[in-house]
Motif scaffolding. Structure first.
Motif, mmCIF file in Angstrom:
data_model
loop_
_atom_site.group_PDB
_atom_site.id
_atom_site.type_symbol
_atom_site.label_atom_id
_atom_site.label_comp_id
_atom_site.label_asym_id
_atom_site.label_seq_id
_atom_site.Cartn_x
_atom_site.Cartn_y
_atom_site.Cartn_z
ATOM 1 N N ASP A 227 10.386 18.241 -33.435
ATOM 2 C CA ASP A 227 11.643 18.989 -33.547
ATOM 3 C C ASP A 227 12.142 19.058 -34.986
ATOM 4 O O ASP A 227 13.207 19.613 -35.251
ATOM 5 N N LEU A 228 11.410 18.470 -35.918
ATOM 6 C CA LEU A 228 11.798 18.510 -37.327
ATOM 7 C C LEU A 228 11.755 19.956 -37.808
ATOM 8 O O LEU A 228 10.720 20.621 -37.715
ATOM 9 N N ASP A 229 12.893 20.446 -38.316
ATOM 10 C CA ASP A 229 12.944 21.847 -38.729
ATOM 11 C C ASP A 229 13.978 22.046 -39.828
ATOM 12 O O ASP A 229 14.583 21.086 -40.326
ATOM 13 N N VAL A 230 14.183 23.299 -40.202
ATOM 14 C CA VAL A 230 15.112 23.650 -41.275
ATOM 15 C C VAL A 230 16.523 23.176 -40.946
ATOM 16 O O VAL A 230 17.224 22.622 -41.811
ATOM 17 N N VAL A 231 16.956 23.396 -39.720
ATOM 18 C CA VAL A 231 18.328 23.031 -39.333
ATOM 19 C C VAL A 231 18.540 21.538 -39.510
ATOM 20 O O VAL A 231 19.559 21.093 -40.060
ATOM 21 N N SER A 242 18.989 28.325 -48.253
ATOM 22 C CA SER A 242 18.388 28.903 -49.454
ATOM 23 C C SER A 242 17.917 27.808 -50.408
ATOM 24 O O SER A 242 16.847 27.933 -51.029
ATOM 25 N N SER A 243 18.682 26.708 -50.517
ATOM 26 C CA SER A 243 18.265 25.596 -51.383
ATOM 27 C C SER A 243 16.989 24.946 -50.857
ATOM 28 O O SER A 243 16.080 24.602 -51.625
ATOM 29 N N PRO A 250 7.194 26.466 -54.005
ATOM 30 C CA PRO A 250 5.913 26.207 -54.687
ATOM 31 C C PRO A 250 4.790 25.787 -53.735
ATOM 32 O O PRO A 250 3.618 25.876 -54.094
ATOM 33 N N PHE A 251 5.134 25.335 -52.528
ATOM 34 C CA PHE A 251 4.134 24.887 -51.558
ATOM 35 C C PHE A 251 3.825 25.967 -50.523
ATOM 36 O O PHE A 251 3.112 25.717 -49.562
ATOM 37 N N GLY A 252 4.384 27.160 -50.735
ATOM 38 C CA GLY A 252 4.178 28.237 -49.778
ATOM 39 C C GLY A 252 5.214 28.281 -48.681
ATOM 40 O O GLY A 252 5.081 29.054 -47.731
ATOM 41 N N GLY A 253 6.244 27.462 -48.779
ATOM 42 C CA GLY A 253 7.297 27.427 -47.775
ATOM 43 C C GLY A 253 7.294 26.125 -47.002
ATOM 44 O O GLY A 253 6.311 25.361 -47.021
ATOM 45 N N LEU A 254 8.396 25.863 -46.309
ATOM 46 C CA LEU A 254 8.538 24.601 -45.578
ATOM 47 C C LEU A 254 7.498 24.467 -44.475
ATOM 48 O O LEU A 254 6.873 23.416 -44.318
#
Length: 351
Positions: A227-231, A242-243, A250-254
């Motif tokens: 369940d680890l995510d942006v939120v 955005s931060s 640099p890693f291609g995104g989260l």
């Protein structure tokens, strides 16, 4: 739904003398107030709210000008296997901490060992506090000074202060089932920041570098949480989307970063797995890959060989490692090249 603190003391309904007496009763295990005269003539309220989040305790406290003692008698009555963190949002003061002079400046983040003897004269009109066991954040107390502080203007201080104050602001609306994630976030953030164990290094580190280190540590500790995510990350580290996106660009995104780290964990597990039926599937599902063709494509794209090949690596390495009776196993370069050749040949055969 409003969540109440696990421990709350608000003495505003009592007369001033009774407030002082009640405060002493409340804090007697931790410390004692000796300058009652000053406390009687200061209108700052006595208030303390504490939330227990798994292994840690987050507090918000206010008290008037007072001299506070924490000596061996108090230390023996209470636990001392924890680190005490204090941020004076207003007020401040000075103290002797194990005989060393210390000043408390608003905004700075102060750390004190639970075993430290303290004689403090301070006004705590607003104090954010945290009690956290050493082993929770991987610290060895024998390597720490009795006290160290981080400027609220420095990167590490800003990061810690921002995370704790935002968590306190969110506490009234936090549901019980969300508490473990909040605790894990605070622990992960502190582990990431305090991994630079020298206070001078922490003070010099930029806010962006320290936050990246804290976020990375948190992710490493929670890769098995599907369940680890942006939120979650934005909430834990008080960041905007955005931060966070800029941090991982640099890693291609989260998501790319999460997949790469989970695939690395898959490889680690596969090379120590017994080559039996179902071992690849079990490892893949442990790290969130429930579609075998999708997992095989991702794995081969990252490593250049298949998951089944990875299971065979360990068996071939065992043949190359020949420890003597009194020596630790060693691996020579020729053996490594042989194993790489085996993987390359099986990869070529499967194509």
């Amino acid at each position: 739904m409003m969540r109440q603190p696990d421990s709350l003391i608000d003495l505003s309904h009592l007369d001033r003398l009774r407030q002082v007496e009640a405060w002493d009763e409340y804090t007697w295990r931790e410390s004692e107030t000796t300058d009652r005269e000053s406390a009687l003539h200061d209108d700052t309220p006595f208030r303390s709210a504490a939330w227990k989040l798994k292994d840690i305790v987050l507090t918000e406290t206010s008290f008037p000008v007072a001299t506070v003692l924490r000596m061996n008698t108090h230390i023996r009555r209470a636990r001392d296997d924890y680190l005490r963190l204090r941020i004076f949002t207003s007020g401040g003061g000075s103290a002797l901490v194990d005989g060393s002079d210390v000043r408390f400046t608003p905004g700075d983040v102060s750390f004190m060992k639970g075993s430290a003897q303290i004689q403090m004269t301070a006004s705590g009109r607003g104090i954010v506090g945290l009690y956290i066991p050493y082993d929770t954040i991987g610290l060895d107390p024998t390597r720490l000074p009795s006290h160290f502080a981080l400027s609220g203007e420095a990167g590490a201080g800003r990061l810690i202060s921002s995370a704790l104050t935002s968590t306190l602001a969110d506490m009234p609306g936090t549901r019980p089932n969300e508490m473990p994630a909040l605790a894990a976030g605070i622990i992960g953030m502190l582990r990431g920041v305090l991994a630079l164990t020298r206070p001078d290094d922490l003070a010099r580190g930029s806010f962006q570098v320290l936050r990246w280190h804290a976020v990375k540590t948190y992710i490493d500790d929670h890769l098995d949480d599907l369940d680890l995510d942006v939120v979650r990350l934005c909430k834990v580290f008080n960041m905007s989307r955005s931060s966070l996106y800029r941090m991982f660009k640099p890693f291609g995104g989260l998501q790319v970063y999460l997949h790469s780290q989970r695939l690395d964990r898959c490889l680690d597990d596969l090379v120590i797995s017994a080559p039996d039926r179902g071992s690849v599937r079990r490892v893949a599902e442990r790290w969130g890959y429930f579609n075998p063709p999708h997992f095989y494509r991702r794995f081969r794209s990252r490593f250049g060989f298949s998951p089944s090949d990875a299971v065979e690596i360990d068996a071939n390495l065992e043949q190359a490692i020949l420890p003597s009776a009194n020596e630790s196993p060693t691996l020579d370069s020729a053996s490594v090249l042989d194993c790489m050749a085996i993987v390359d040949s099986t990869t070529a055969d499967s194509n």
